[in-house]
Design a protein around this motif. Structure first.
Motif, PDB file in Angstrom:
ATOM      1  N   MET A   1       0.802  -1.197   0.000  1.00  0.00           N
ATOM      2  CA  MET A   1       0.000   0.000   0.000  1.00  0.00           C
ATOM      3  C   MET A   1       0.842   1.257   0.000  1.00  0.00           C
ATOM      4  SD  MET A   1      -2.269  -2.203   1.166  1.00  0.00           S
ATOM      5  CE  MET A   1      -4.040  -2.451   1.100  1.00  0.00           C
ATOM      6  N   ASN A   2       2.133   1.160   0.169  1.00  0.00           N
ATOM      7  CA  ASN A   2       2.870   2.407   0.211  1.00  0.00           C
ATOM      8  C   ASN A   2       4.339   2.131   0.081  1.00  0.00           C
ATOM      9  OD1 ASN A   2       3.172   0.971   2.411  1.00  0.00           O
ATOM     10  ND2 ASN A   2       3.657   2.767   3.610  1.00  0.00           N
ATOM     11  N   LEU A  75      -0.545 -10.256   6.831  1.00  0.00           N
ATOM     12  CA  LEU A  75      -0.904  -9.793   8.174  1.00  0.00           C
ATOM     13  C   LEU A  75       0.359  -9.844   9.043  1.00  0.00           C
ATOM     14  CD1 LEU A  75      -3.716  -9.080   9.444  1.00  0.00           C
ATOM     15  CD2 LEU A  75      -3.664 -11.308  10.482  1.00  0.00           C
TER      16      LEU A  75
ATOM     17  N   ARG F  70      -3.058   4.417  14.915  1.00  0.00           N
ATOM     18  CA  ARG F  70      -2.538   4.614  13.543  1.00  0.00           C
ATOM     19  C   ARG F  70      -3.529   5.454  12.739  1.00  0.00           C
ATOM     20  NH1 ARG F  70      -1.417   2.203   8.380  1.00  0.00           N
ATOM     21  NH2 ARG F  70       0.830   2.047   8.038  1.00  0.00           N
ATOM     22  N   ASN F  73      -6.811   4.742  10.421  1.00  0.00           N
ATOM     23  CA  ASN F  73      -8.063   4.226  10.975  1.00  0.00           C
ATOM     24  C   ASN F  73      -9.019   5.324  11.427  1.00  0.00           C
ATOM     25  OD1 ASN F  73      -7.255   1.286  11.136  1.00  0.00           O
ATOM     26  ND2 ASN F  73      -5.621   2.233  12.325  1.00  0.00           N
TER      27      ASN F  73
ATOM     28  N   MET G   1      -0.080   2.234   4.086  1.00  0.00           N
ATOM     29  CA  MET G   1      -0.842   2.806   3.002  1.00  0.00           C
ATOM     30  C   MET G   1      -0.174   4.036   2.423  1.00  0.00           C
ATOM     31  SD  MET G   1      -3.203   1.034   4.581  1.00  0.00           S
ATOM     32  CE  MET G   1      -4.668   0.106   4.141  1.00  0.00           C
ATOM     33  N   TYR G  44       6.349   3.029   9.515  1.00  0.00           N
ATOM     34  CA  TYR G  44       5.134   2.504   8.897  1.00  0.00           C
ATOM     35  C   TYR G  44       4.337   1.684   9.918  1.00  0.00           C
ATOM     36  CZ  TYR G  44       2.318   0.189   5.315  1.00  0.00           C
ATOM     37  OH  TYR G  44       1.284  -0.284   4.551  1.00  0.00           O
ATOM     38  N   MET G  45       4.881   1.551  11.123  1.00  0.00           N
ATOM     39  CA  MET G  45       4.308   0.759  12.222  1.00  0.00           C
ATOM     40  C   MET G  45       4.424  -0.745  11.988  1.00  0.00           C
ATOM     41  SD  MET G  45       1.338   2.779  14.232  1.00  0.00           S
ATOM     42  CE  MET G  45       1.365   4.587  14.360  1.00  0.00           C
ATOM     43  N   ASN G  46       5.337  -1.153  11.110  1.00  0.00           N
ATOM     44  CA  ASN G  46       5.729  -2.558  11.120  1.00  0.00           C
ATOM     45  C   ASN G  46       6.331  -2.809  12.492  1.00  0.00           C
ATOM     46  OD1 ASN G  46       5.146  -3.115   8.332  1.00  0.00           O
ATOM     47  ND2 ASN G  46       7.089  -2.153   7.766  1.00  0.00           N
ATOM     48  N   ILE G  69       4.759  -8.006  12.375  1.00  0.00           N
ATOM     49  CA  ILE G  69       3.407  -7.605  11.967  1.00  0.00           C
ATOM     50  C   ILE G  69       3.515  -6.473  10.952  1.00  0.00           C
ATOM     51  CG2 ILE G  69       1.240  -6.588  12.765  1.00  0.00           C
ATOM     52  CD1 ILE G  69       1.799  -7.931  15.499  1.00  0.00           C
ATOM     53  N   ARG G  70       2.788  -6.615   9.845  1.00  0.00           N
ATOM     54  CA  ARG G  70       2.841  -5.569   8.806  1.00  0.00           C
ATOM     55  C   ARG G  70       2.023  -4.358   9.267  1.00  0.00           C
ATOM     56  NH1 ARG G  70       1.118  -3.899   3.499  1.00  0.00           N
ATOM     57  NH2 ARG G  70       2.880  -3.862   2.067  1.00  0.00           N
ATOM     58  N   GLY G  71       2.652  -3.185   9.197  1.00  0.00           N
ATOM     59  CA  GLY G  71       2.096  -1.986   9.808  1.00  0.00           C
ATOM     60  C   GLY G  71       0.697  -1.605   9.363  1.00  0.00           C
ATOM     61  N   ASN G  72       0.356  -1.856   8.111  1.00  0.00           N
ATOM     62  CA  ASN G  72      -0.942  -1.362   7.632  1.00  0.00           C
ATOM     63  C   ASN G  72      -2.126  -2.065   8.289  1.00  0.00           C
ATOM     64  OD1 ASN G  72      -0.292  -3.733   6.155  1.00  0.00           O
ATOM     65  ND2 ASN G  72      -1.963  -3.237   4.768  1.00  0.00           N
ATOM     66  N   ASN G  73      -1.863  -3.156   9.005  1.00  0.00           N
ATOM     67  CA  ASN G  73      -2.943  -3.848   9.711  1.00  0.00           C
ATOM     68  C   ASN G  73      -3.195  -3.295  11.109  1.00  0.00           C
ATOM     69  OD1 ASN G  73      -3.288  -6.154   7.746  1.00  0.00           O
ATOM     70  ND2 ASN G  73      -1.125  -6.350   8.238  1.00  0.00           N
ATOM     71  N   VAL G  74      -2.309  -2.445  11.577  1.00  0.00           N
ATOM     72  CA  VAL G  74      -2.346  -2.005  12.970  1.00  0.00           C
ATOM     73  C   VAL G  74      -3.461  -0.979  13.212  1.00  0.00           C
ATOM     74  CG1 VAL G  74      -1.077  -0.747  14.765  1.00  0.00           C
ATOM     75  CG2 VAL G  74       0.097  -2.464  13.368  1.00  0.00           C
ATOM     76  N   LEU G  75      -4.239  -1.209  14.261  1.00  0.00           N
ATOM     77  CA  LEU G  75      -5.244  -0.248  14.697  1.00  0.00           C
ATOM     78  C   LEU G  75      -4.597   0.678  15.731  1.00  0.00           C
ATOM     79  CD1 LEU G  75      -8.341  -0.032  14.075  1.00  0.00           C
ATOM     80  CD2 LEU G  75      -8.721  -1.092  16.264  1.00  0.00           C
TER      81      LEU G  75
END
Lengths: 83, 83, 83, 83, 83, 83, 83
Positions: A1-2, A75, F70, F73, G1, G44-46, G69-75
C-alpha cells in the motif's frame, strides 16, 4: 500500500531479510496461512516461499513448490524455530 | 497499491520476472484463480496471461485468449512445474 | 492505488496500450463487466470504452455511448479476438 | 488512491477534462449514482457537479445545487449525449 | 489514499477552498452525514467543521463544537445555499 | 493512505496540532471511540492519547494509560471543550 | 498505506520508537490482539514482537517466539506499564 520506510528506521524489515531461508508462517488478511521456507522477502513484504503448505482454519489445503505472495496481503510473518 | 520496492531488494519480483513464459496460477483476493502462460509481469504484479483458464472453487468457469490482470488484486502467483 | 510501475518494466501496460481500439471486456472488482471498444487506457488502467455494454451475472444491464472507468476498480482487461 | 498517471499517457483523463460542462452520470463504488452538469474534474477524478440528482437503484433520492465528489469513490463517469 | 492532484488541475479543490466558512454537508463512506460551517479544508479533503450536527439515516445523532474529519472517509461535500 | 497535504494548505492539520494537550474524542472507522488527552498528533493523524477510555456504542470498554492510534483508521477527531 | 509523515512532525512515531523493548499490546483491524515485547518498530508501524501471545475476544489463541506484523494492519499500539 505504500512506499517502504526510509533506510534509517527499517529494522523490522531487516529482521525479516535476515530470516531468509528460515521456516516461516505467513498469515494473510483473509486468514489463510502459508508455511514454508522463505527464500526471499522485500521491503514491501512480497515473499517467496518454497515447499510451502497452505492452511485454512488449521487444516492443510494445498502444497506449493514455489509461490510469490504479494506483500499487501500479509498480516504477519512468524519466524519459526525449526529449520 | 504503492510504488514498487527499490531496486536493491526486489528479489521476489526478479523471481517473477524470470518466470515469464512459465505456466502460473494467479489467485486473486476474491478467491478466483487464473491459470495460463505468464507472458509478462511488472513490479506492481500486473500480469499478462495467455491461453488462460478461470477457476472458482476448483471448477473452470471461462477461457481467456489474452488477459491483463491488475496487480493490486493479486494474492499470490504460484509458479507451476509444468510447461 | 499507487503510482504506475517504472518505464523499464511496464510491459503489461504496453500490451494494453497496443490494444487500443480493440474490443475488450473489463471486469471490475464488484463483478460487473463492461464490453466495448477501448478507445484508450492509461498506466493506472483508467479506461475509455465507447459503445459499451454492461453485464451483471452474464445478463446485459445497460448501454453506454462513452464511459470512463476509474482504473483502481479494474480486476482485469480481457482483449477479445473480435473487431 | 494514488498519484495521477504521468502526462504522456493520461488520455482518459483528457477526455474527461474535455467533457467539462457536459451532462454526466457518476456512479460510485457504493452503487449510488449522480447525474448533473460536470463543472469540472481533476486527474484524481474529483468531480464538481451542479444541478445534480442522486439515484439509488434507479429512483431519485435527492437534489444537489453543487456537490464535490471525492475521486477515490468513483466507479465510472458516463458522458451523456444530452446537453 | 494518495497525493493531491497537481496544481494545474485542482479546480474541484479550489472550489472547495472558496467554500470555506460556508454551510456544507459532508457525507462519509459509512453513510453518516455531518452538517456545519466548513472552517477549512485541505487538498486531501480533510475538513474542519464547527457547530456541526451528525445525521444517520436523516435523524440527528450528535452535536460537535469542532471536529476534524479525515479526508479519506469523505464521499462528497455538498455546498449548501444557506449561510 | 497517502502523503500528507503540502504545507500551504494543511490548515485542518494545523488546527489539530494546536489542540495538543486538549481532551479529544477520536472515532475510528470501526465505530469504536477513544477519549483522552491528545499528547500529540502528526500530519497522517497518528494520535497519541494518554489516560484514554475506549467506548463502543456509548459504553466504556477499556482504559489506556498511553496508546498510539494509527492515523489511517481515524474517522474524525472531535476537540472537546473541557480540559 | 502511504509514506511516513515528514520528520518535523513525527512525534507519535518517536514515542513508539522510544517504547522499544517495552511490553505492548498491538490490536489489528481484524480485532485480533498481540501482546509481547516490542523489539522494534518502524515509521510505517511494522512491529517486531518477541515472546508474543495472540488473543481473540480476550482469550489466548497462540504463542509466537518472534513475529513481524505488517504496519498497515495495525489499529493501535498500547504501551503497557509493566516490564
Amino acid at each position: 500500500m505504500n512506499s517502504p520506510p526510509p533506510t534509517q528506521a527499517k529494522r523490522p524489515l531487516n529482521v525479516l531479510q535476515k530470516a531468509a531461508n528460515r521456516l516461516v508462517s505467513v498469515r494473510l488478511k483473509n486468514e489463510i496461512e502459508y508455511k514454508g521456507k522463505m527464500s526471499n522477502v522485500d521491503p514491501y513484504m512480497n515473499v517467496i516461499l518454497t515447499d510451502a503448505e497452505e492452511f485454512e482454519n488449521g487444516s492443510k489445503r494445498a502444497n506449493y513448490g514455489k509461490v510469490v505472495i504479494r506483500g499487501n496481503n500479509v498480516l504477519y510473518v512468524k519466524i519459526e524455530d525449526r529449520l
